[in-house]
Design a protein around this motif. Structure first.
Motif, PDB file in Angstrom:
ATOM      1  N   THR A 285       2.546  26.135   3.497  1.00  0.00           N
ATOM      2  CA  THR A 285       2.787  25.094   3.951  1.00  0.00           C
ATOM      3  C   THR A 285       1.615  24.144   4.349  1.00  0.00           C
ATOM      4  OG1 THR A 285       4.766  26.201   5.383  1.00  0.00           O
ATOM      5  CG2 THR A 285       4.029  24.126   6.467  1.00  0.00           C
ATOM      6  N   PHE A 286       0.540  25.003   4.967  1.00  0.00           N
ATOM      7  CA  PHE A 286      -0.842  24.371   5.134  1.00  0.00           C
ATOM      8  C   PHE A 286      -1.197  23.688   3.763  1.00  0.00           C
ATOM      9  CE2 PHE A 286      -5.132  23.682   5.619  1.00  0.00           C
ATOM     10  CZ  PHE A 286      -5.604  23.536   6.967  1.00  0.00           C
ATOM     11  N   ALA A 287      -1.180  24.241   2.656  1.00  0.00           N
ATOM     12  CA  ALA A 287      -1.487  23.640   1.422  1.00  0.00           C
ATOM     13  C   ALA A 287      -1.015  22.320   1.138  1.00  0.00           C
ATOM     14  CB  ALA A 287      -1.367  24.428   0.236  1.00  0.00           C
ATOM     15  N   ASP A 288       0.445  22.329   1.451  1.00  0.00           N
ATOM     16  CA  ASP A 288       1.258  21.103   1.218  1.00  0.00           C
ATOM     17  C   ASP A 288       0.833  20.016   2.154  1.00  0.00           C
ATOM     18  OD1 ASP A 288       2.968  21.531  -0.864  1.00  0.00           O
ATOM     19  OD2 ASP A 288       4.595  22.495   0.464  1.00  0.00           O
ATOM     20  N   LEU A 289       0.531  20.245   3.269  1.00  0.00           N
ATOM     21  CA  LEU A 289       0.173  19.195   4.508  1.00  0.00           C
ATOM     22  C   LEU A 289      -1.230  18.737   4.092  1.00  0.00           C
ATOM     23  CD1 LEU A 289       1.281  21.255   7.714  1.00  0.00           C
ATOM     24  CD2 LEU A 289       2.740  19.354   6.403  1.00  0.00           C
ATOM     25  N   TYR A 290      -2.155  19.608   3.502  1.00  0.00           N
ATOM     26  CA  TYR A 290      -3.562  18.980   3.311  1.00  0.00           C
ATOM     27  C   TYR A 290      -3.258  18.211   2.118  1.00  0.00           C
ATOM     28  CZ  TYR A 290      -8.321  19.504   2.246  1.00  0.00           C
ATOM     29  OH  TYR A 290      -9.809  19.066   1.577  1.00  0.00           O
ATOM     30  N   SER A 291      -2.556  18.664   0.956  1.00  0.00           N
ATOM     31  CA  SER A 291      -2.521  17.940  -0.125  1.00  0.00           C
ATOM     32  C   SER A 291      -1.927  16.601   0.194  1.00  0.00           C
ATOM     33  CB  SER A 291      -1.542  18.412  -1.199  1.00  0.00           C
ATOM     34  OG  SER A 291      -1.972  19.682  -1.521  1.00  0.00           O
ATOM     35  N   ASP A 292      -0.772  16.280   1.136  1.00  0.00           N
ATOM     36  CA  ASP A 292      -0.695  15.028   1.462  1.00  0.00           C
ATOM     37  C   ASP A 292      -1.497  14.019   2.221  1.00  0.00           C
ATOM     38  OD1 ASP A 292       2.051  15.570   0.553  1.00  0.00           O
ATOM     39  OD2 ASP A 292       3.016  16.293   2.302  1.00  0.00           O
ATOM     40  N   MET A 293      -2.201  14.841   2.931  1.00  0.00           N
ATOM     41  CA  MET A 293      -3.391  14.231   3.693  1.00  0.00           C
ATOM     42  C   MET A 293      -4.498  13.341   2.625  1.00  0.00           C
ATOM     43  SD  MET A 293      -6.626  14.270   4.822  1.00  0.00           S
ATOM     44  CE  MET A 293      -6.859  16.340   5.017  1.00  0.00           C
ATOM     45  N   ILE A 294      -4.782  14.455   1.742  1.00  0.00           N
ATOM     46  CA  ILE A 294      -5.666  14.040   1.014  1.00  0.00           C
ATOM     47  C   ILE A 294      -5.248  12.896  -0.015  1.00  0.00           C
ATOM     48  CG2 ILE A 294      -6.992  14.760  -1.220  1.00  0.00           C
ATOM     49  CD1 ILE A 294      -8.552  15.421   1.396  1.00  0.00           C
ATOM     50  N   LEU A 295      -4.075  12.811  -0.349  1.00  0.00           N
ATOM     51  CA  LEU A 295      -3.412  11.869  -1.145  1.00  0.00           C
ATOM     52  C   LEU A 295      -3.517  10.213  -0.390  1.00  0.00           C
ATOM     53  CD1 LEU A 295      -0.447  13.217  -2.814  1.00  0.00           C
ATOM     54  CD2 LEU A 295      -2.167  12.245  -3.990  1.00  0.00           C
ATOM     55  N   CYS A 296      -3.180  10.474   1.061  1.00  0.00           N
ATOM     56  CA  CYS A 296      -3.340   9.349   1.669  1.00  0.00           C
ATOM     57  C   CYS A 296      -4.843   8.607   2.041  1.00  0.00           C
ATOM     58  CB  CYS A 296      -2.566   9.587   3.125  1.00  0.00           C
ATOM     59  SG  CYS A 296      -0.661   9.535   2.879  1.00  0.00           S
ATOM     60  N   LYS A 297      -5.426   9.679   2.185  1.00  0.00           N
ATOM     61  CA  LYS A 297      -6.847   9.274   2.485  1.00  0.00           C
ATOM     62  C   LYS A 297      -7.686   8.752   1.092  1.00  0.00           C
ATOM     63  CE  LYS A 297     -11.150  11.773   3.933  1.00  0.00           C
ATOM     64  NZ  LYS A 297     -11.796  13.178   4.410  1.00  0.00           N
ATOM     65  N   THR A 298      -7.272   9.252   0.199  1.00  0.00           N
ATOM     66  CA  THR A 298      -7.793   8.771  -1.272  1.00  0.00           C
ATOM     67  C   THR A 298      -7.318   7.236  -1.472  1.00  0.00           C
ATOM     68  OG1 THR A 298      -8.216  10.925  -2.247  1.00  0.00           O
ATOM     69  CG2 THR A 298      -8.062   9.134  -3.560  1.00  0.00           C
ATOM     70  N   PHE A 299      -6.076   7.228  -1.343  1.00  0.00           N
ATOM     71  CA  PHE A 299      -5.521   5.754  -1.329  1.00  0.00           C
ATOM     72  C   PHE A 299      -5.916   4.854  -0.502  1.00  0.00           C
ATOM     73  CE2 PHE A 299      -2.216   2.812  -0.392  1.00  0.00           C
ATOM     74  CZ  PHE A 299      -2.063   2.085  -1.793  1.00  0.00           C
ATOM     75  N   ASN A 300      -6.258   5.117   0.805  1.00  0.00           N
ATOM     76  CA  ASN A 300      -6.779   4.323   1.712  1.00  0.00           C
ATOM     77  C   ASN A 300      -8.366   3.938   1.484  1.00  0.00           C
ATOM     78  OD1 ASN A 300      -4.160   4.611   3.371  1.00  0.00           O
ATOM     79  ND2 ASN A 300      -5.060   5.887   4.699  1.00  0.00           N
ATOM     80  N   TYR A 301      -9.108   4.933   1.025  1.00  0.00           N
ATOM     81  CA  TYR A 301     -10.383   4.557   0.711  1.00  0.00           C
ATOM     82  C   TYR A 301     -10.461   3.445  -0.704  1.00  0.00           C
ATOM     83  CZ  TYR A 301     -12.464   8.128   3.340  1.00  0.00           C
ATOM     84  OH  TYR A 301     -12.926   9.107   4.399  1.00  0.00           O
ATOM     85  N   ALA A 302      -9.502   3.669  -1.426  1.00  0.00           N
ATOM     86  CA  ALA A 302      -9.180   2.734  -2.570  1.00  0.00           C
ATOM     87  C   ALA A 302      -9.218   1.298  -2.023  1.00  0.00           C
ATOM     88  CB  ALA A 302      -8.392   3.102  -3.547  1.00  0.00           C
ATOM     89  N   VAL A 303      -8.114   1.245  -1.228  1.00  0.00           N
ATOM     90  CA  VAL A 303      -7.751   0.004  -0.700  1.00  0.00           C
ATOM     91  C   VAL A 303      -8.596  -0.764  -0.001  1.00  0.00           C
ATOM     92  CG1 VAL A 303      -5.957  -1.355   0.700  1.00  0.00           C
ATOM     93  CG2 VAL A 303      -5.256   0.521  -0.453  1.00  0.00           C
ATOM     94  N   THR A 304      -9.489   0.020   0.867  1.00  0.00           N
ATOM     95  CA  THR A 304     -10.689  -0.565   1.658  1.00  0.00           C
ATOM     96  C   THR A 304     -11.692  -0.963   0.714  1.00  0.00           C
ATOM     97  OG1 THR A 304     -10.283   1.217   3.540  1.00  0.00           O
ATOM     98  CG2 THR A 304     -12.549   0.297   3.171  1.00  0.00           C
ATOM     99  N   TYR A 305     -11.856  -0.259  -0.321  1.00  0.00           N
ATOM    100  CA  TYR A 305     -13.012  -0.773  -1.276  1.00  0.00           C
ATOM    101  C   TYR A 305     -12.367  -2.095  -2.014  1.00  0.00           C
ATOM    102  CZ  TYR A 305     -15.514  -0.949  -5.768  1.00  0.00           C
ATOM    103  OH  TYR A 305     -16.275  -1.399  -6.606  1.00  0.00           O
ATOM    104  N   ARG A 306     -11.008  -2.504  -2.178  1.00  0.00           N
ATOM    105  CA  ARG A 306     -10.611  -3.678  -2.982  1.00  0.00           C
ATOM    106  C   ARG A 306     -10.560  -4.707  -1.539  1.00  0.00           C
ATOM    107  NH1 ARG A 306      -5.119  -2.963  -5.518  1.00  0.00           N
ATOM    108  NH2 ARG A 306      -5.268  -5.336  -5.910  1.00  0.00           N
ATOM    109  N   LEU A 307     -10.250  -4.262  -0.364  1.00  0.00           N
ATOM    110  CA  LEU A 307     -10.514  -5.224   0.701  1.00  0.00           C
ATOM    111  C   LEU A 307     -11.925  -5.719   0.855  1.00  0.00           C
ATOM    112  CD1 LEU A 307      -8.831  -6.833   2.946  1.00  0.00           C
ATOM    113  CD2 LEU A 307      -9.013  -5.031   4.257  1.00  0.00           C
ATOM    114  N   ASN A 308     -12.586  -4.787   0.864  1.00  0.00           N
ATOM    115  CA  ASN A 308     -14.285  -5.145   1.170  1.00  0.00           C
ATOM    116  C   ASN A 308     -14.854  -6.235   0.088  1.00  0.00           C
ATOM    117  OD1 ASN A 308     -16.596  -4.257   2.632  1.00  0.00           O
ATOM    118  ND2 ASN A 308     -17.562  -3.704   0.637  1.00  0.00           N
TER     119      ASN A 308
END
Length: 388
Positions: A285-308
């Motif tokens: 369960t922890f592994a699933d939750l951690y994976s979901d968090m990392i997916l969102c975090k990675t996407f958010n950084y990519a969007v920040t890069y484009r907005l920047n």
């Protein structure tokens, strides 16, 4: 992943901010959560450290840094276990101040933006109304021109910093036209006669002062109009990309904080002769939750890069908020479960974090509205444009 976006200077800034929050903010959080009032001294300390000026021009006292410094600012604020305090800070720096910087003339910037960066003035953004939340174009607040003044009447609600701010950035209709083309943006001094605020009692975000604000024949100089009359709606829309990305970053950061806390707890809590992080059901369960968090975090950084880089990322920022806030709620809910009975106790951070996180899919555009925006862009090929 971090080295793609964060330099050594970024990480030094993160360490400096962590030290500042630990020393100057964390000792007061429980009191501010209980009283619902953030003491004024901390705003000035944030200003003195330059935290309110991260992305603003040096000409007004800012640091003119890239958006990844903002990401650091947001992430670390989510890890002191008071989303209400964090909201008060970022609503001032990235909601109210964004309009001052983008639409305010030189006089407005000198009067409001400069002291906002220094922490001497606090701002709030007033858009939502009792009968017009996500439907911005349906607002009823009016600002009718009368000579060299406007007369403001109406009400706003769910306004962060709505009680204790020094000025209000207010959206209002400047004509009777039933259209988004009738909306304009003003900056209004708190002490102007006819303004009243009522503090709202919330499920979470207890440290922040969220208010319903009434305007009763509030007379403001025409010089307080920001940008062009009738352009308020596109001004608001173009800044929603930043607001939604901010809420997406907030969400992945508080989910990461919850996972870090749960991981530490699970490594120490024993049951049936072993620590509970050794039980397969909990591990997976922890592994699933951690994976979901990392997916969102990675996407958010990519969007920040484009907005920047100056790209108009309204679709991507909308996806960021939609998915990250849902993820954070699910992660925090399960992390509380990992703690068992202790997760339900106020002495542990997960109870407050669960309440605070629940606003994520509501504030700044509900998840239902965000899905419709995405559907319009993808299925109907609607092309949202920045204000010109």
């Amino acid at each position: 992943m971090n080295t793609m976006y964060f330099t050594e200077e970024h990480e030094l800034f993160r360490k400096s901010l962590q030290d500042f929050l630990k020393k100057e903010v964390v000792p007061h959080i429980d009191k501010w959560e209980e009283t619902g009032t953030i003491e004024r001294f901390i705003w000035k300390k944030f200003g003195d450290m330059g935290f309110f000026g991260i992305n603003y021009p040096e000409a007004y006292g800012g640091l003119d840094l890239d958006l990844f410094y903002t990401v650091i600012f947001l992430e670390e604020l989510q890890k002191i276990n008071s989303c209400g305090f964090a909201a008060a800070m970022w609503a001032h720096a990235y909601l109210a101040m964004t309009h001052l910087n983008k639409e305010g003339d030189e006089a407005i910037k000198q009067k409001y933006l400069v002291p906002s960066i220094s922490g001497d003035k606090i701002g709030c953004l007033c858009i939502s109304e009792p009968s017009a939340g996500s439907d911005v174009a349906a607002m009823r607040t009016t600002a009718i021109k009368n000579g060299d003044t406007y007369v403001l009447n109406g009400s706003k609600t769910f306004i962060t910093n709505g009680v204790y701010s020094d000025y209000l950035v207010v959206s209002a209709k400047t004509s009777q036209e039933e259209s988004h083309k009738a909306i304009s943006i003003f900056v209004v001094d708190r002490n102007t006669p006819g303004i009243s605020a009522t503090k709202l009692n919330k499920l979470g975000w207890r440290a922040s002062d969220t208010a319903e604000i009434a305007f009763d024949n509030v007379v403001i100089p025409a010089s307080q109009l920001m940008g062009e009359e009738g352009k308020g709606f596109p001004y608001i829309m173009q800044h929603f990309a930043l607001e939604r990305l901010i809420m997406g970053v907030n969400a992945h950061a508080r989910a990461e904080y919850a996972l870090e806390y749960a991981q530490q707890y699970m490594s120490e809590r024993t049951a049936f002769g072993k620590t509970i992080d050794k039980f397969q059901a909990l591990r997976h369960t922890f592994a699933d939750l951690y994976s979901d968090m990392i997916l969102c975090k990675t996407f958010n950084y990519a969007v920040t890069y484009r907005l920047n880089k100056g790209e108009y990322v309204v679709k991507e920022a909308t996806i960021s908020k939609l998915k990250s806030t849902k993820m954070a709620d699910e992660v925090i809910y399960q992390c509380l479960q990992f703690l068992g009975g202790y997760g339900y106790m106020e002495d542990y951070p997960l109870a407050r974090l669960l309440r605070d996180s629940r606003l994520g899919p509501i504030g700044g555009g509900t998840s239902e509205i965000l899905k419709e925006i995405i559907a319009k862009m993808v299925l109907d090929k609607k092309d949202y444009k920045p204000a010109t």
